[in-house]
Design a protein around this motif. Structure first.
Motif, PDB file in Angstrom:
ATOM      1  N   GLU A 215       0.847  -1.191   0.000  1.00  0.00           N
ATOM      2  CA  GLU A 215       0.000   0.000   0.000  1.00  0.00           C
ATOM      3  C   GLU A 215       0.885   1.244   0.000  1.00  0.00           C
ATOM      4  OE1 GLU A 215      -3.935   1.793   2.292  1.00  0.00           O
ATOM      5  OE2 GLU A 215      -3.073  -0.138   2.896  1.00  0.00           O
ATOM      6  N   GLY A 216       0.641   2.128  -0.938  1.00  0.00           N
ATOM      7  CA  GLY A 216       1.487   3.293  -1.119  1.00  0.00           C
ATOM      8  C   GLY A 216       2.606   3.014  -2.122  1.00  0.00           C
ATOM      9  N   TYR A 217       3.288   1.900  -1.940  1.00  0.00           N
ATOM     10  CA  TYR A 217       4.368   1.516  -2.857  1.00  0.00           C
ATOM     11  C   TYR A 217       3.815   1.274  -4.262  1.00  0.00           C
ATOM     12  CZ  TYR A 217       7.684  -1.688  -5.119  1.00  0.00           C
ATOM     13  OH  TYR A 217       8.521  -2.311  -6.021  1.00  0.00           O
ATOM     14  N   LEU A 218       2.731   0.503  -4.372  1.00  0.00           N
ATOM     15  CA  LEU A 218       2.157   0.209  -5.686  1.00  0.00           C
ATOM     16  C   LEU A 218       1.615   1.476  -6.342  1.00  0.00           C
ATOM     17  CD1 LEU A 218       0.313  -3.190  -5.103  1.00  0.00           C
ATOM     18  CD2 LEU A 218       2.495  -2.798  -6.247  1.00  0.00           C
ATOM     19  N   GLU A 219       0.990   2.325  -5.548  1.00  0.00           N
ATOM     20  CA  GLU A 219       0.502   3.586  -6.105  1.00  0.00           C
ATOM     21  C   GLU A 219       1.657   4.399  -6.696  1.00  0.00           C
ATOM     22  OE1 GLU A 219      -2.804   2.308  -3.442  1.00  0.00           O
ATOM     23  OE2 GLU A 219      -0.628   2.230  -3.378  1.00  0.00           O
TER      24      GLU A 219
END
Length: 307
Positions: A215-219
């Motif tokens: 979460e956050g990384y993929l975005e």
């Protein structure tokens, strides 16, 4: 060895778009379709060809270098394409599989790929400029393609996929790992959607299903490919369906995939497509989609990785 035109004739493009009518709670309230990119080619299927299609143009690369794990769908597709087109290919693989090559690596060996096993410390440098410069010195004539094929050219291939969809729809759902597939879809939808006066109409929306903890990384992986302008297609990533992490496949997910494969005329696997279809089933049961919504689920292939 094939010419590029001969190779392209072996691909099924546009890929099929089929109605999908599972007996799932809430499925009778929406219209479901599957974009069968898994049917593009028996070896080079799914989003892997999409991401590479604009690398292999009339001016073919003299050599190719890329990165991946021991079961990488990306390396498998890339190695096959290079073999068919007579392009020297070097696969830099995380971990040493020399004593027990995976099915994917055995295929690469049959396709005359050059395989380099590296440890995890070295593999983590795959995006570092200094390490990439070293590779450019070693392979001066080669095109170096990032892990998973995630590069700017990949977005053009994913836009081609969206352009093939001639029906009207409200949502596209896709698994997300390296970010380029979802970024390409959003980029294509930016053109389909439009600005009316001072408003941006995000009629077509994109939902990514995170297949790993991030979460956050993929975005961030998606956003690096997207222009930072005010009007943007509505998209987000669901992070509740990774089942513990990348390639994690607990028994309930494996059972779901097996039951799915027995019930329908298409197959899924637990790393990518299985998590995407599980997510759609769960979101339908929870009433996430409004009644009458038209939903396209992108099947990104990847079945070889489940061998």
């Amino acid at each position: 060895m094939l010419s590029l035109d001969e190779f392209k004739t072996s691909l099924t493009l546009p890929s099929p778009l089929i109605p999908f009518k599972p007996n799932w709670e809430g499925a009778d309230k929406v219209l479901l379709y599957v974009k069968r990119d898994d049917a593009i080619h028996p070896v080079m299927s799914g989003n892997k060809w999409r991401k590479l299609s604009h690398v292999f143009t009339s001016s073919l690369p003299k050599a190719v270098v890329s990165f991946g794990g021991g079961f990488s769908n990306h390396l498998h597709a890339l190695g096959f394409a290079c073999y068919q087109l007579g392009i020297p290919f070097t696969a830099i693989i995380r971990g040493d599989y020399s004593a027990a090559p995976s099915p994917m690596i055995k295929d690469l060996m049959q396709w005359n790929s050059c395989i380099e096993y590296v440890n995890r410390v070295t593999y983590k440098k795959r995006g570092d400029s200094a390490y990439l410069n070293e590779l450019k010195l070693r392979f001066p004539d080669a095109v170096i393609i990032p892990e998973g094929g995630s590069q700017a050219l990949a977005l053009r291939g994913m836009r081609d996929m969206v352009d093939e969809i001639e029906i009207d729809f409200d949502f596209i759902v896709t698994p997300v790992a390296s970010g380029a597939t979802l970024a390409g879809i959003v980029s294509a939808l930016n053109k389909r959607n439009g600005k009316v006066g001072t408003d941006f109409r995000s009629i077509h929306k994109a939902i990514g299903i995170g297949v790993l903890k991030g979460e956050g990384y993929l975005e961030g992986l998606v956003e690096q490919f997207l222009p930072a302008f005010q009007y943007q297609t509505s998209w987000h990533i669901e992070h509740s369906y990774h089942f513990g992490g990348y390639a994690k496949a607990p028994s309930e997910l494996q059972t779901f995939c097996n039951d799915f494969n027995n019930a329908f005329e298409l197959d899924i696997e637990p790393v990518y497509s299985g998590k995407a279809f599980w997510a759609v089933k769960d979101m339908l049961a929870k009433g996430v989609f409004e009644d009458g919504s038209r939903i396209v689920v992108l099947h990104t292939g990847g079945l070889q990785g489940a061998r």
